[in-house]
Write a protein that holds these residues in place. Structure first.
Motif, PDB file in Angstrom:
ATOM      1  N   PRO A  18      -0.464 -12.746  15.792  1.00 63.03           N
ATOM      2  CA  PRO A  18       0.745 -12.588  14.703  1.00 63.03           C
ATOM      3  C   PRO A  18       1.445 -13.780  14.406  1.00 63.03           C
ATOM      4  CG  PRO A  18       1.527 -10.941  16.479  1.00 63.03           C
ATOM      5  CD  PRO A  18       0.239 -11.710  17.110  1.00 63.03           C
ATOM      6  N   LYS A  19       1.504 -14.737  15.455  1.00 62.66           N
ATOM      7  CA  LYS A  19       2.331 -16.122  15.332  1.00 62.66           C
ATOM      8  C   LYS A  19       1.090 -17.122  15.488  1.00 62.66           C
ATOM      9  CE  LYS A  19       6.624 -17.938  17.258  1.00 62.66           C
ATOM     10  NZ  LYS A  19       7.622 -17.686  17.949  1.00 62.66           N
ATOM     11  N   GLY A  20       1.151 -17.958  14.775  1.00 60.61           N
ATOM     12  CA  GLY A  20       0.012 -19.226  15.044  1.00 60.61           C
ATOM     13  C   GLY A  20      -1.298 -18.503  15.027  1.00 60.61           C
ATOM     14  N   ASP A  21      -2.125 -19.433  14.986  1.00 58.95           N
ATOM     15  CA  ASP A  21      -3.705 -18.661  15.241  1.00 58.95           C
ATOM     16  C   ASP A  21      -4.011 -19.342  16.762  1.00 58.95           C
ATOM     17  OD1 ASP A  21      -6.064 -17.933  14.858  1.00 58.95           O
ATOM     18  OD2 ASP A  21      -6.704 -19.235  13.481  1.00 58.95           O
ATOM     19  N   VAL A  22      -3.285 -18.719  17.906  1.00 58.33           N
ATOM     20  CA  VAL A  22      -3.818 -19.165  19.214  1.00 58.33           C
ATOM     21  C   VAL A  22      -4.682 -18.205  19.946  1.00 58.33           C
ATOM     22  CG1 VAL A  22      -1.400 -20.527  19.437  1.00 58.33           C
ATOM     23  CG2 VAL A  22      -1.400 -18.084  19.670  1.00 58.33           C
ATOM     24  N   TRP A  23      -4.765 -16.891  19.334  1.00 63.92           N
ATOM     25  CA  TRP A  23      -5.684 -16.269  20.247  1.00 63.92           C
ATOM     26  C   TRP A  23      -6.209 -15.054  19.268  1.00 63.92           C
ATOM     27  CZ3 TRP A  23      -3.595 -11.237  19.819  1.00 63.92           C
ATOM     28  CH2 TRP A  23      -2.302 -11.079  19.889  1.00 63.92           C
TER      29      TRP A  23
ATOM     30  N   ASN B  56       5.740 -12.347  18.279  1.00 69.16           N
ATOM     31  CA  ASN B  56       7.087 -12.545  17.639  1.00 69.16           C
ATOM     32  C   ASN B  56       8.077 -12.178  18.670  1.00 69.16           C
ATOM     33  OD1 ASN B  56       5.914 -13.273  14.952  1.00 69.16           O
ATOM     34  ND2 ASN B  56       5.446 -11.034  14.738  1.00 69.16           N
ATOM     35  N   ASN B  57       7.936 -11.383  19.466  1.00 71.41           N
ATOM     36  CA  ASN B  57       9.060 -10.826  20.239  1.00 71.41           C
ATOM     37  C   ASN B  57       9.262 -10.698  21.611  1.00 71.41           C
ATOM     38  OD1 ASN B  57      10.363  -9.660  17.756  1.00 71.41           O
ATOM     39  ND2 ASN B  57       8.536  -8.187  17.583  1.00 71.41           N
ATOM     40  N   PRO B  58      10.348 -10.799  22.301  1.00 69.85           N
ATOM     41  CA  PRO B  58      10.417 -10.631  23.819  1.00 69.85           C
ATOM     42  C   PRO B  58       9.899  -9.642  24.429  1.00 69.85           C
ATOM     43  CG  PRO B  58      12.576 -10.105  22.734  1.00 69.85           C
ATOM     44  CD  PRO B  58      11.714 -10.542  21.753  1.00 69.85           C
ATOM     45  N   VAL B  59       9.905  -9.677  25.602  1.00 69.24           N
ATOM     46  CA  VAL B  59       9.467  -8.530  26.675  1.00 69.24           C
ATOM     47  C   VAL B  59      10.401  -8.385  27.918  1.00 69.24           C
ATOM     48  CG1 VAL B  59       7.712  -7.816  28.537  1.00 69.24           C
ATOM     49  CG2 VAL B  59       6.927  -8.663  26.191  1.00 69.24           C
ATOM     50  N   VAL B  60      10.933  -7.356  28.076  1.00 69.99           N
ATOM     51  CA  VAL B  60      11.686  -7.161  29.297  1.00 69.99           C
ATOM     52  C   VAL B  60      10.744  -6.213  30.365  1.00 69.99           C
ATOM     53  CG1 VAL B  60      13.030  -5.145  28.398  1.00 69.99           C
ATOM     54  CG2 VAL B  60      13.869  -6.642  30.233  1.00 69.99           C
ATOM     55  N   LEU B  61      11.002  -6.902  31.545  1.00 66.92           N
ATOM     56  CA  LEU B  61      10.226  -5.944  32.712  1.00 66.92           C
ATOM     57  C   LEU B  61      11.067  -5.536  33.827  1.00 66.92           C
ATOM     58  CD1 LEU B  61       7.350  -8.573  32.696  1.00 66.92           C
ATOM     59  CD2 LEU B  61       7.086  -6.195  31.945  1.00 66.92           C
ATOM     60  N   ASN B 120       0.407  -2.758  12.157  1.00 67.93           N
ATOM     61  CA  ASN B 120      -0.342  -3.510  13.146  1.00 67.93           C
ATOM     62  C   ASN B 120       0.700  -3.758  14.158  1.00 67.93           C
ATOM     63  OD1 ASN B 120      -1.324  -5.507  14.650  1.00 67.93           O
ATOM     64  ND2 ASN B 120      -1.385  -7.103  13.156  1.00 67.93           N
ATOM     65  N   LEU B 121       0.378  -2.875  15.215  1.00 71.40           N
ATOM     66  CA  LEU B 121       1.093  -2.873  16.802  1.00 71.40           C
ATOM     67  C   LEU B 121       1.437  -4.100  17.424  1.00 71.40           C
ATOM     68  CD1 LEU B 121      -0.818   0.053  18.522  1.00 71.40           C
ATOM     69  CD2 LEU B 121       1.494  -0.024  17.290  1.00 71.40           C
ATOM     70  N   PHE B 122       0.359  -5.149  17.131  1.00 69.48           N
ATOM     71  CA  PHE B 122       0.519  -6.365  17.511  1.00 69.48           C
ATOM     72  C   PHE B 122       1.821  -7.226  17.024  1.00 69.48           C
ATOM     73  CE2 PHE B 122      -3.427  -4.816  18.956  1.00 69.48           C
ATOM     74  CZ  PHE B 122      -3.595  -5.342  20.209  1.00 69.48           C
ATOM     75  N   ASP B 123       2.064  -6.789  15.583  1.00 70.95           N
ATOM     76  CA  ASP B 123       3.263  -7.678  15.029  1.00 70.95           C
ATOM     77  C   ASP B 123       4.474  -7.251  15.652  1.00 70.95           C
ATOM     78  OD1 ASP B 123       1.604  -8.746  12.862  1.00 70.95           O
ATOM     79  OD2 ASP B 123       1.775  -7.370  11.473  1.00 70.95           O
ATOM     80  N   VAL B 124       4.501  -5.903  16.115  1.00 68.54           N
ATOM     81  CA  VAL B 124       5.880  -5.570  16.462  1.00 68.54           C
ATOM     82  C   VAL B 124       6.134  -5.780  18.297  1.00 68.54           C
ATOM     83  CG1 VAL B 124       7.415  -3.757  16.734  1.00 68.54           C
ATOM     84  CG2 VAL B 124       6.045  -3.970  14.508  1.00 68.54           C
ATOM     85  N   LEU B 125       4.936  -5.335  18.937  1.00 62.93           N
ATOM     86  CA  LEU B 125       4.916  -5.312  20.283  1.00 62.93           C
ATOM     87  C   LEU B 125       4.111  -6.434  20.930  1.00 62.93           C
ATOM     88  CD1 LEU B 125       4.435  -1.562  20.427  1.00 62.93           C
ATOM     89  CD2 LEU B 125       6.381  -2.504  20.657  1.00 62.93           C
ATOM     90  N   SER B 126       4.809  -7.104  22.132  1.00 57.65           N
ATOM     91  CA  SER B 126       3.801  -8.157  22.686  1.00 57.65           C
ATOM     92  C   SER B 126       3.132  -7.696  23.665  1.00 57.65           C
ATOM     93  CB  SER B 126       4.826  -9.241  23.497  1.00 57.65           C
ATOM     94  OG  SER B 126       5.886  -9.938  22.154  1.00 57.65           O
TER      95      SER B 126
END
Lengths: 73, 469
Positions: A18-23, B56-61, B120-126
């Motif tokens: 979603p950010k940049g075309d990196v993968w 776009n977004n951070p992850v916490v583990l 698009n789940l990938f837009d919101v979740l890393s």
């Protein structure tokens, strides 16, 4: 494209970063295996995919069904 | 008390139980390796990864991944012992139910951003691969909310559970809904009518909600009412956009959709809480039709590996307390239950003895509890003066109390949990009981007298601790 896991020529494009075309990420329409093109070769190339985790596409239908599909009422 | 994940992360940071990583990391293998590493460190902090390549977004583990974080989740001092946390939880359990409060959509942070098209789940979740041979990217720490299709207005029957989710497309997930899970019951009722089952998947939650969603409570008990009891304040809920479900108002992300009726597709393997990969099975699928989320939503996820990893902390005392409550009701002699090993596959119970053979009766009562029936396989019973959370003490009891010919019992061909690699065929297993209690009449044993603690031992412990440099 050949699926690293089941060997079927059924890999399709799923999504690009979603950010940049990196993968980009891909998924197999037969066995639902997915991977990202930045992952190690063992995750994305058929020849290198670990034998223990390969699956036979013809045997997918005989895998257990969870939960069982109930009768209609 | 914190109200949501963000407020809890501030507490962890203040208590030196959170590490921030500011440099950009790769989704694989960095996030998986961090999830494995964090609980292996002495402090077991949460790790907040601010930037992930392409996302776009951070992850916490590892939010739950140490006894320190677990104590802070309960609002206790971070060095509280496991036994102290057990009895604190046990006492708060009795405050059930504390009813939630509902807030309007405009006051619910989870509604800050609404997505209704081009999901698009990938837009919101890393999203990332958790273990190397998982079938894909998994969401491993969701709250999944469903209702009973036969009784949709019954709030208490609304289920909030955690079930693994395999990402199978931009708007599609595989879900593991076992028939003995509450969601399995809801799905069966929907599928009998050939109806989609509405579902909301919440991610980045109040840590006590994740704690409750993995707790084996009764079908008609509300996880929300329990979370309120454990927090000492009501949880805040709001209504989903569709499906008339009640969802936490302060979670980071809500994925709304439905389980497709009467469809199964290949899912797995997935590295599970047993420290092994699960099998490949045909399982149900969810279609996501809407997403709501907070601004800059945090993707909270969980690593599973050979114990102990975060999931072992998350499934420790919430497995122990319900079993303790259920057995204690019939056998007041029970002192404490430690069901922390692989989600209660291994259980240690300390008890007083009413008569000879009582330890075995206690074990058999465990094996008739809802969780004990499929899960519990390796059961150790110890005397009331043995702390079941202190493994050296438990080993002492086994080495000095167990008579191999009388105190070890094997019961073949009982119910088992399919994810246990020893369950053969999947769903069956052999139960093992080790009665490590001291025999009492009419049982007979050699006379033996226990050593006593010298007077003032506690005073000297205090002295020694105080004078340590």
């Amino acid at each position: 494209m050949i699926c690293p896991r089941c060997g079927k020529d059924d890999i399709v494009f799923m999504v690009k970063s979603p950010k940049g075309d990196v993968w980009s990420a891909y998924i197999c329409n037969t066995c639902c295996y997915s991977y990202r093109d930045t992952e190690p070769a063992e995750n994305k190339e058929r020849e290198l995919y670990d034998e223990r985790f390969r699956i036979d596409p013809d045997k997918i239908d005989s895998c257990p069904i969870i939960p069982p599909i109930p009768k209609l009422i | 008390m914190y109200r949501d994940l963000r407020e809890f992360l501030l507490i962890l940071e203040k208590e030196n139980q959170l590490v921030r990583i500011k440099e950009e990391l790769a989704p694989e293998p960095d996030l998986s390796a961090i999830g494995r590493a964090a609980p292996d460190t002495e402090a077991g902090p949460a790790v907040f990864v601010e930037r992930i390549k392409g996302y776009n977004n951070p992850v916490v583990l590892n939010v739950h991944g140490s006894w320190k974080n677990h104590a802070l989740m309960l609002g206790m001092p971070k060095n509280s012992t496991i036994k102290e946390q057990f009895f604190e939880l046990n006492s708060r359990w009795d405050d059930y139910p504390v009813k939630p409060v509902w807030v309007n959509s405009k006051d619910a942070p989870i509604k800050e951003v609404k997505i209704t098209e081009n999901i698009n789940l990938f837009d919101v979740l890393s999203l990332y691969r958790i273990n190397k041979f998982d079938a894909g990217f998994y969401i491993s720490k969701p709250l999944i909310i469903t209702k009973d299709p036969e009784d949709p207005d019954n709030f208490d029957k609304q289920n909030v559970g955690t079930y693994r989710l395999q990402v199978k497309g931009k708007n599609r997930l595989g879900i593991q809904a076992m028939p003995f899970h509450d969601i399995g019951v809801n799905l069966r009722k929907a599928e009998e009518r050939n109806k989609p089952l509405p579902v909301v998947i919440c991610i980045g939650n109040d840590p006590l909600m994740n704690f409750m969603s993995g707790t084996p409570i009764e079908y008609a008990q509300s996880e929300y009412d329990f979370a309120g009891a454990l927090k000492g304040q009501p949880v805040e809920l709001t209504k989903s956009e569709s499906g008339d479900l009640d969802i936490p108002a302060r979670s980071e992300v809500a994925l709304e959709g439905y389980i497709i009726p009467r469809v199964r597709r290949v899912e797995g393997p997935f590295g599970e809480f047993t420290g092994s990969y699960s099998g490949v099975r045909n399982q149900a699928e969810v279609v996501i039709t809407k997403i709501t989320h907070r601004k800059s939503p945090i993707f909270e996820n969980l690593y599973l590996g050979i114990p102990w990893t975060e999931i072992d902390f998350l499934l420790a005392l919430n497995t122990s307390i319900p079993i303790y409550k259920q057995i204690k009701r019939d056998f007041p002699e029970i002192q404490a239950v430690n069901a922390m090993y692989t989600h209660g596959i291994g259980v240690i119970i300390s008890t007083k003895k009413r008569f000879g053979g009582f330890g075995k009766s206690v074990a058999m009562r465990l094996l008739s509890t809802p969780h004990g029936i499929p899960y519990s396989k390796f059961i150790i019973i110890v005397d009331e003066f043995v702390d079941p959370f202190n493994l050296p003490q438990v080993m002492w009891a086994i080495t000095t109390r167990v008579r191999g010919d009388k105190d070890v019992v094997i019961i073949p061909n009982c119910p088992g949990v399919p994810l246990d690699p020893t369950s053969e065929p999947a769903g069956m297993n052999t139960k093992i009981i080790i009665d490590a209690t001291t025999p009492v009449a009419p049982d007979i044993a050699r006379e033996t007298e226990l050593l006593e603690r010298p007077p003032d031992t506690d005073k000297w412990i205090e002295y020694i601790n105080k004078n340590l440099k």
